[in-house]
Every structure is written in C-alpha cells, then in structure tokens.
Design a protein around this motif. Structure first.
Motif, short mmCIF file in Angstrom:
data_model
loop_
_atom_site.label_atom_id
_atom_site.label_comp_id
_atom_site.label_asym_id
_atom_site.label_seq_id
_atom_site.Cartn_x
_atom_site.Cartn_y
_atom_site.Cartn_z
N ILE A 227 -17.06 10.20 -14.91
CA ILE A 227 -15.99 10.98 -15.50
C ILE A 227 -15.06 10.09 -16.31
O ILE A 227 -14.62 10.44 -17.40
CB ILE A 227 -15.19 11.67 -14.38
CG1 ILE A 227 -16.07 12.67 -13.64
CG2 ILE A 227 -13.97 12.36 -14.94
CD1 ILE A 227 -16.31 13.94 -14.36
N SER A 228 -14.75 8.89 -15.78
CA SER A 228 -13.77 8.06 -16.47
C SER A 228 -14.43 7.09 -17.43
O SER A 228 -13.78 6.58 -18.33
CB SER A 228 -12.92 7.30 -15.45
OG SER A 228 -13.76 6.56 -14.59
N PRO A 231 -14.85 8.19 -21.75
CA PRO A 231 -13.70 7.92 -22.61
C PRO A 231 -13.37 6.43 -22.68
O PRO A 231 -12.93 5.94 -23.73
CB PRO A 231 -12.56 8.69 -21.92
CG PRO A 231 -13.24 9.73 -21.12
CD PRO A 231 -14.55 9.16 -20.70
N THR A 235 -12.92 4.04 -25.88
CA THR A 235 -11.69 3.31 -26.19
C THR A 235 -12.02 1.85 -26.52
O THR A 235 -11.57 1.31 -27.55
CB THR A 235 -10.72 3.34 -25.00
OG1 THR A 235 -10.59 4.67 -24.54
CG2 THR A 235 -9.37 2.79 -25.38
N GLY A 278 -5.73 1.71 -21.28
CA GLY A 278 -6.67 2.80 -21.04
C GLY A 278 -7.16 2.80 -19.61
O GLY A 278 -7.22 3.84 -18.96
N LEU A 281 -4.27 3.81 -17.17
CA LEU A 281 -3.98 5.24 -17.32
C LEU A 281 -5.07 6.04 -16.60
O LEU A 281 -4.79 7.03 -15.95
CB LEU A 281 -3.94 5.62 -18.79
CG LEU A 281 -2.58 5.46 -19.47
CD1 LEU A 281 -2.69 5.87 -20.92
CD2 LEU A 281 -1.55 6.30 -18.76
N GLY A 282 -6.29 5.56 -16.74
CA GLY A 282 -7.39 6.23 -16.07
C GLY A 282 -7.24 6.17 -14.57
O GLY A 282 -7.45 7.16 -13.86
N GLY A 285 -4.69 8.51 -13.49
CA GLY A 285 -5.23 9.87 -13.56
C GLY A 285 -6.13 10.17 -12.36
O GLY A 285 -6.03 11.23 -11.76
N SER A 286 -6.97 9.20 -12.01
CA SER A 286 -7.88 9.48 -10.90
C SER A 286 -7.13 9.61 -9.59
O SER A 286 -7.64 10.17 -8.63
CB SER A 286 -8.96 8.41 -10.74
OG SER A 286 -8.96 7.52 -11.79
N SER A 288 -4.62 11.51 -9.05
CA SER A 288 -4.52 12.95 -8.82
C SER A 288 -5.90 13.55 -8.65
O SER A 288 -6.10 14.45 -7.84
CB SER A 288 -3.82 13.63 -9.98
OG SER A 288 -2.70 12.90 -10.36
N GLY A 289 -6.85 13.05 -9.45
CA GLY A 289 -8.21 13.57 -9.35
C GLY A 289 -8.78 13.36 -7.96
O GLY A 289 -9.64 14.11 -7.52
N THR A 327 3.77 10.57 -6.24
CA THR A 327 4.61 10.19 -7.37
C THR A 327 4.89 8.69 -7.33
O THR A 327 4.81 8.00 -8.34
CB THR A 327 5.93 10.97 -7.36
OG1 THR A 327 5.64 12.34 -7.12
CG2 THR A 327 6.66 10.84 -8.68
N TYR A 330 1.88 6.75 -8.36
CA TYR A 330 1.68 6.91 -9.79
C TYR A 330 2.66 6.02 -10.55
O TYR A 330 2.30 5.31 -11.49
CB TYR A 330 1.90 8.38 -10.14
CG TYR A 330 1.44 8.79 -11.49
CD1 TYR A 330 0.09 9.02 -11.74
CD2 TYR A 330 2.34 8.98 -12.53
CE1 TYR A 330 -0.35 9.41 -12.98
CE2 TYR A 330 1.91 9.38 -13.78
CZ TYR A 330 0.57 9.59 -13.99
OH TYR A 330 0.15 9.98 -15.23
N ARG A 334 2.03 2.82 -12.98
CA ARG A 334 2.57 2.74 -14.33
C ARG A 334 3.34 1.44 -14.55
O ARG A 334 3.28 0.83 -15.61
CB ARG A 334 3.51 3.94 -14.60
CG ARG A 334 2.78 5.22 -14.93
CD ARG A 334 1.97 5.01 -16.17
NE ARG A 334 1.27 6.19 -16.61
CZ ARG A 334 1.70 7.01 -17.56
NH1 ARG A 334 2.84 6.80 -18.15
NH2 ARG A 334 1.00 8.05 -17.91
#
Lengths: 351, 541
Positions: A227-228, A231, A235, A278, A281-282, A285-286, A288-289, A327, A330, A334
C-alpha cells in the motif's frame, strides 16, 4: 545553532497546539452533544438498580426506601460530577491526559489484569510499533532501491507500469487488501496464519515465541508494504529524476566522477530531504491505517485496542485516552520528521 | 502515501509529473465546461471568467477541452469508467425505492426465500458439479378444481425438477391474500416424490387452517395479508411426513440423526437413505411435484396467490450474503451512494478550501495568519482516530460523516491555493483591476479566483476518492450509516460473520473491487485533466 532551534521551537509550539486543539475538540464533542451526560446518567441508574435490592433488604418502609434511594442517587451524581455542567466537569478530566494520566478502563484489561489505561497502552504499543517500523523499513529499502533504478529508465514500459501501480495502490483500501491476502494465503493456500499474534497454545521458549510472533506478523506486513510502497517508489523516482537533470550533476559527470559516486553524492544526497519526508509522512499515515489493519488481522496492538473500545460496549475513557495517544504519536512522528529535515537540508540551517 | 484516508492526497500535479501549474483563464473556462460535461458540479460555476482574456491564442473552448481530455488513453479510460458509473447510478435512482436501505436491504423478510450465502450462478462453469438453480413459481389460479357436495378442493401444482449435483437449500410456500366467507379454509401442502409408487399418497408436509373470525369481525374475512410463509424445510410436520415415507419405501435403511434440523430436512425431502445402510442421505434426482391444496367451504372464497420456492445452491449475478440478500442489488446501490459521497465531500471541501485559500492569500495580515494557523493544526491531526471518535459520539449518519470528512480535508487545498494566489496578486491583471477601483471582494471573486480555478477543479476531482475510501473504512469499523447500505458495510457484514473463514469470496471481493475502480476512475480523470488545466502539458501538434 540558534538558526536550527528557532524553526524547531516554532514547530514544537504548533504541534503542541495540535494536541490542545484535539483535546478541546474532545471536550466539546463529548459535552456539547450531551453524550457524556447521557453516559454518566445511564451509569448512575445502572448502579442504583443494583443497590436498590440491597437497600430493600434492610429498609422495609417504602417511603423510607425511596428517600434512601434518592439520597444514594444524589451521592452518585455528585461522585460522577453530574452536579456540574459539562464545561466545568469535563476539561479537568480530559486535560489530565496531558500528564499521561490516562485513567481507568471499564472492561478492557492487560494480560496481568490491570485496568489502568496507561498499562494497557504500554502493553499494546510495542506490537503496533513492531508492525509499523518493520513495514516502514522494508518500504524504505525496497522503495529506494527500486525508485532509484526507475529513475535511470524514465519512460520505459516498467516505469509506466510503476506509475499505474502507484495510482492503484493509492486507491486500494489497506484493510481490503488484508482481507484478500487472508482469503488467498491463509485460507486457500494455508501458508500463513489468518490472524492473532501467537499460535494456540503459544510456544513456551523465548526464541520460539519470537519466531511465532514473526510468523504471524508476515501477513499484516505484506498488507502494509504494498500500500505504501507504490507512491513511495514514485516519489523517489520523481525526485531523483528532477535532481539528475540539474547542472551540478552534469558538472560532476563532466569531471569524470564514477557514476556510482555521482548517484550517491550528487543525486541521492540532494534528493534526500523530500524522500525522507515522504517516508515519514507515510509512517504517520500508517499509524492511523494500523487501526484498520490490526482489526482485520486481530493484531493486539493500539489499533485493535481502539476498535475494541469503540465497538461492543463503548468505553469513552479509553476512547479519549487513545485518541490522545494517537495524536501524540502522530505529532511526535511529525516532529522527528522536522528534526531530520533540519539535519538533512542545509538550506533550513543557513537559510 | 498510503491508501488510508488519513494521509494527504498527493497533488494532481505531483502524480502527473508536472512541476508547476500556471493558471490561465482560458483553461478555467475549458475545465469548467469539461466538469459540466462529465456531470460534476464545478465549484466555480457562478464566477465569471474575464471575457477579455478569452480571445488569447491557445484558448480552448469546451469542445477543445473535451478533445484534450479524450486525447490520451488515460482520459478515454477515465471518461468511459465515469460514464458507466453514472449510467448505473441513474438506473438505480430511477428503479430503486427511495427507502431501499431500511425497507428492503435491512429487512430480513424480503430475503427470507433466498438461499443463504450461495455462490453466483455463473460460477457453475468453474466446475464443482451442476448446481441447483434457484426456482420461484407463482400461481394465481389453481391447476385443478374438484367440487364436492359441501366443499371445493383447489389444487395448485408446482413441478420441481431436481437434476443438479447438490441438494436444494430450502423449500417454502407462501400464501398471499385469502378472503373467505363462512368456515375457515384449510391448506394442505404435500410433496410427490419420483420414488413414490403409483397411487400411493404424497408426502404430507404441512397443514394449515386459516385463522377463524375474531369476535365482532364480519365477513368477508381477510387473512394472509401480509403473506403467510411456510418454510417447509423447517416444519416439524414435514420431518414426520418424510420419516413415514422413508419407513414405507426404504424399510430397514437407517437415517442417522434427527430430520428436524433445517439443513438436514431440506436434504431428506429431496433424497433417500443411503442404500449401503450407512445412514447418509443420498440425492434423489427426478421430477418432484409440490402440491398445495386449498379446501374451501364456500366457492366464493378466494386465494390471491401461491408462491413456491426451491432454494438453489447458486443465486443471481453476484450470489447472496449470510442473510440471503441479493448482493448484486447492494453492489449496484453502492454506485450512486459512492458518487454522492465523493461529489458532496469533494465539492464542499474544495469550496471551503479554495475560498479560504483565496482570502488568506489575497487579504494577508491577521486574516492570513489566523487561517494559516488553523490549517497548520488541522493538517497535523491524525484524521482517522478523530473521525472514528466524532462519528462515535455524534452518531452514524451519512450526512454527518460527510461533514466530518469535509471538516478535516479542506486545509491542504487552502495552503496550496494561498501560495498560488500570492503569485497571482502581484500580476498586472490584478493591479489593473485595483487601479480601476474594483473592491477587494470583486478582485478576489472576478480576477484572482478565475486564475486558480482550473487547478482547483483538478484538485477537487483528485480529492474525491479520499472521501469514498474514508467512508468505506468507517463502515468497515462498524460506524457506517446502517440505513444506507454502502460497499464498506457489505464488507463489514462479510468480515463480521466470518465470510472470510468460510471462503465466501463473492461476498468480500466485489465490493472492494468496486471501491478501487471508483477511486481509480476519479484519479484517471484528474490525471487526464492536467493538459486541460496546464497548457504547457499539451502535445503540440
């Protein structure tokens, strides 16, 4: 040094603002909708129903019994803070999670039976981290290798196929891919376990347990990586191609530097910051995934915990605590990204 | 970066390989027309493009834009997929009832007569023997009427050919609308088996007497409304009937276990005890006949309709789920809902994101700072956990879910649009308009926005699949709006009831494929729109 710290400090403030904003949102949505009041009232009346029988055994007179029950109801309401409106009651309850005081769970337990949410999170967190870091490392290694290779053959058939693969993997829901893999690899071919983290009964030796865990982790990782990676390859490839066309690369080649050195020192090094962006960020994202993937594979990590807290008999204490922890994770991811960016991109330091 | 809804949608330009988008009014006009042509409501439809700019060389009309869109294979594929989806949606909107979700999909009564969790009919050619076709027969008039001195016997006959390699999954009879005058009519249901010797009585399955008059009720009495359904393959009397038949026809051959169990009874009705004495039931192929006899005292008594259902082992185009629901119906219903979610969420979040971006970029100062800080905060929030939390607290309502999705998805566009507006505001066009005394509002709406509009519309299409994926994820976690079935909810139902473990692939694969295909259609369209949006990407011919 100051030049490095200043942007980081601003960034840290923003991210702290995110935490506060999320907590305010939690208070507002729990309070202003009456959700919290309804929940506590239901709890009070449930508890009263249980205690009524006990009181009825000692107090015979119906009028006295009613008075006693009413008195007990007042006590309970005071205990749960129902005397105060939600905007007085909720903020201290919600904001204490900032000190990582996460409270108690109603029905969820750790393996040892602790009801403290902090303990539960501590038990589950490593499993999520294990899944996410492994899949991110695989994505990074494979993505870098394939992406950099793609960059040398832009426009080829493989390159175009890769672009479509990136688009498709963006459109595929991770959990559905997981379902598909379970259907084929676990049930049709019977190669891998369909879910859970250990076999039943779990192996006893330390080493055997680790191997068993790894065996169960293969399918979730096989779900997260494709999935990751699409993209990500795209990139890496695009960034590398863009940098490779710049003048300094031409110059390096003109100087007669070996191609490997040009690639490493003059192309990949320059393209590094966005490539790392990239990746992280992935990862974020994962995070939450993972709620979805862990649910599909019954992987007892943070995501599955969140799902368990939401479905069945919902436990709002756990939900608030977990929303905060997610949060926090995450935001931390970040921030790590920002630090890396400062380290990798000299323009931030000297800009 | 991943397919989950929490990550930001990469910009259409990044995916397309272009580095920068210069917005041009003529392209704005073109894109708007394209968006209209493809049935999508453009966000900027109410704003005027500057007429003076249209005569420029390189301007394309809407025909030109369409030609550009269809020039490449990607565009053709995207438009074709979109056309098919719109056609299916139109069909669904026109033919499905408005309350499909509550009145039909979530109503078990509608699906009672369907076999549960069976493969699609076309899988027969994949092997595994000849399946039993699902059979439904309606009779409004009796096949035979016999008149006795004080009663009338009306016989409804349903020939049932059993010639597959498997047992039928169920047998049921439904009586619809009975009106009678005096004595309550009696219904007797029996089965004539191919192994019955001539002249022997049929196997009695069930007897039913219409409920008598209530006190104070006057004739004619209306019964079986709503229809009375008899699941014969679960009736105690049918089990007794078939046990007697077995005893008479196959003396000495044992049958293992009880026949009252619904699954075994359906097999027993269309089988015979194994000749080897093992107690197993073997399939008995041949011509069966289901016989429904209505005995009425009054010739004026009338029965509206009799329906007999022989449950197949395959069903329809896409099979059925665990409740017997026709998956094909649900899959089709997903199209308009998916498009609605995508369109609503994309249009709303683009409208908010773009207008705030224009204001933020053009107004500057405190307004800009506040909008940017809010964007910063929202775009750093992990969306899925908060989505789950909000839907959990506020309730699973589709409109609410869309609103929550919108609330988290606008900031990305605001940041992008703002940076573009910063370039545009220094341009001569804006300067000239301001010199002529145009108000800030007028400059923003008529001179700044049209210049970024094409980019905004491409972004809008590109952001649409995100909403579909997010809704599917929420539904999968059990937070979907149960009154409106979606593909995500079908997957949820399959996953929850163990469809995976039982290998019901027709239940879990098609909804996922449709989610992906829908998302891809939007993405292809957005990719194909790039040459329309950015003149530099057009092939010079």
């Amino acid at each position: 040094m100051i030049a490095v710290l200043r942007p980081l400090a601003v960034r840290a403030l923003t991210l702290f603002g995110v935490l506060i904003a999320v907590l305010v949102l939690l208070v507002l949505s729990l309070g202003a909708t009456g959700f919290s009041d309804d929940l506590l009232n239901a709890q009070v009346s449930e508890q009263l129903r249980g205690e009524r029988e006990g009181l009825a055994r000692t107090i015979r007179d119906p009028a006295q019994l009613e008075a006693a029950v009413a008195e007990r109801q007042r006590q309970l309401e005071a205990f749960y803070g129902l005397d105060d409106p939600w905007y007085i009651r909720l903020p201290p309850q919600v904001f204490r999670v900032l000190r990582l005081d996460l409270g108690e769970a109603r029905s969820l337990r750790t393996a040892e039976g602790s009801t403290r949410i902090a303990d539960i999170v501590q038990e589950r967190l490593p499993y999520t981290v294990l899944l996410l870091t492994t899949s991110t490392i695989i994505t990074a290694l494979v993505g870098l290798a394939v992406g950099a290779r793609m960059a040398t053959r832009v426009g080829s058939r493989i390159d175009r196929a890769m672009a479509y693969f990136a688009a498709v993997s963006f459109a595929v829901p991770s959990w559905w891919l997981g379902i598909l893999l379970i259907l084929v690899l676990a049930f049709q071919l019977d190669w891998l376990p369909s879910g859970g983290m250990y076999s039943t009964p779990p192996p006893t030796g330390r080493w055997d347990r680790a191997v068993d865990l790894a065996h169960h982790a293969i399918l979730p990782i096989l779900t997260l990586v494709p999935i990751s990676i699409g993209p990500y390859i795209y990139t890496v490839r695009t960034m590398t191609v863009t940098v490779a066309q710049e003048d300094h690369v031409q110059l390096a080649r003109a100087k007669g530097l070996p191609e490997g050195l040009v690639n490493r020192r003059h192309i990949l090094r320059v393209a590094a910051p966005p490539i790392v962006t990239g990746l992280i960020l992935g990862l974020a994202g994962s995070l939450s995934g993972s709620i979805l993937v862990e649910t599909v594979f019954n992987w007892q990590g943070m995501g599955r915990l969140y799902y368990d807290a939401v479905s069945g008999t919902p436990d709002e204490g756990v939900i608030v605590a977990l929303t905060f922890v997610f949060t926090l994770m995450y935001v931390v991811a970040r921030f790590v990204l920002d630090i890396l960016y400062v380290l990798l991109d000299p323009r931030v330091r000297y800009g | 970066m991943t397919a989950d809804p929490t990550t930001s949608v990469p910009s259409a330009t990044a995916a397309g390989g272009a580095t920068e988008v210069t917005a041009r009014p003529e392209a704005a006009e073109a894109t708007r027309s394209v968006a209209l042509a493809s049935g999508d409501a453009p966000v900027g439809a109410d704003t005027d493009t500057d007429r003076g700019e249209q005569g420029q060389p390189g301007a394309v009309g809407w025909r030109g834009a369409l030609r550009l869109l269809l020039a490449g294979g990607v565009g053709k594929a995207g438009v074709a997929m979109f056309a098919v989806m719109l056609a299916i949606s139109a069909y669904v909107v026109l033919t499905y009832p408005g309350d499909f979700g509550t009145a039909r999909w979530s109503n078990p009564g509608v699906w009672a007569d369907n076999p549960k969790a069976v493969r699609p009919a076309w899988t027969a050619w994949l092997g595994g023997g000849e399946p039993v076709r699902h059979l439904e027969r309606n009779l409004t008039a009796p096949s035979e009427v016999a008149t006795n001195p004080n009663s009338e016997v009306r016989t409804y006959r349903f020939p049932l050919a059993v010639d597959g390699d498997d047992f039928p999954s169920l047998l049921s009879v439904t009586l619809d609308g009975l009106t009678y005058g005096g004595r309550p009519p009696v219904v007797a249901v029996s089965l004539i088996r191919p192994d019955a010797p001539a002249g022997s009585p049929p196997v009695r399955l069930a007897n039913l007497v219409a409920p008598g008059p209530r006190t104070g009720e006057v004739a004619p009495f209306r019964r079986f409304d709503p229809p009375e359904r008899l699941l014969l393959s679960a009736q105690e009397s049918a089990a007794q009937g078939i046990a007697q038949a077995y005893a008479a026809l196959y003396p000495g051959l044992p049958v293992a276990g009880s026949l009252t169990d619904s699954d075994r009874l359906a097999r027993a009705l269309f089988g015979r005890p194994g000749a080897d004495g093992s107690g197993r039931i073997e399939l008995l192929r041949g011509e069966y006949q289901l016989q429904v006899q209505l005995v009425v005292a009054n010739p004026a008594d009338a029965l509206g309709e009799v329906r007999a259902v022989l449950g197949g082992t395959v069903f329809g185009v896409m099979g059925t789920d665990g409740l017997g629901r026709d998956l094909w119906e649900g899959l089709l219903y997903g199209f308009p809902i998916g498009l609605l979610i995508a369109a609503l969420a994309a249009v709303l979040s683009t409208a908010i994101g773009a207008s705030l971006g224009v204001v933020s970029g053009y107004a500057g100062g405190t307004t800009d700072a506040i909008i940017q800080r809010v964007c910063d905060v929202i775009s750093n929030v992990p969306v899925l956990p908060l989505l789950i939390f909000l839907v959990f607290v506020l309730g699973s309502n589709l409109w609410l879910i869309i609103l929550v999705l919108v609330a988290f998805s606008w900031p990305g566009l605001t940041i992008l649009v703002r940076s573009m507006v910063l370039q545009v505001r220094g341009g001569q066009l804006v300067e000239a308009a301001r010199a002529l005394g145009a108000s800030r509002r007028r400059v923003m709406v008529r001179h700044v926005f049209p210049q970024v509009a094409p980019f905004v519309i491409a972004q809008m299409i590109f952001s649409a699949p995100g909403a579909i994926l997010a809704e599917a994820s929420l539904s999968f976690l059990g937070l979907g709006d149960t009154s409106i079935p979606t593909w995500g909810q079908m997957l949820r139902a399959g996953f929850q009831t163990g469809a995976l473990y039982l290998g019901y692939w027709w239940w879990v694969i098609p909804p996922g494929v449709l989610i992906i295909v829908t998302a891809l259609a939007f993405m292809l369209l957005a990719l194909a729109m790039e040459p329309v949006v950015d003149p530099r990407l057009r092939k010079t011919t």
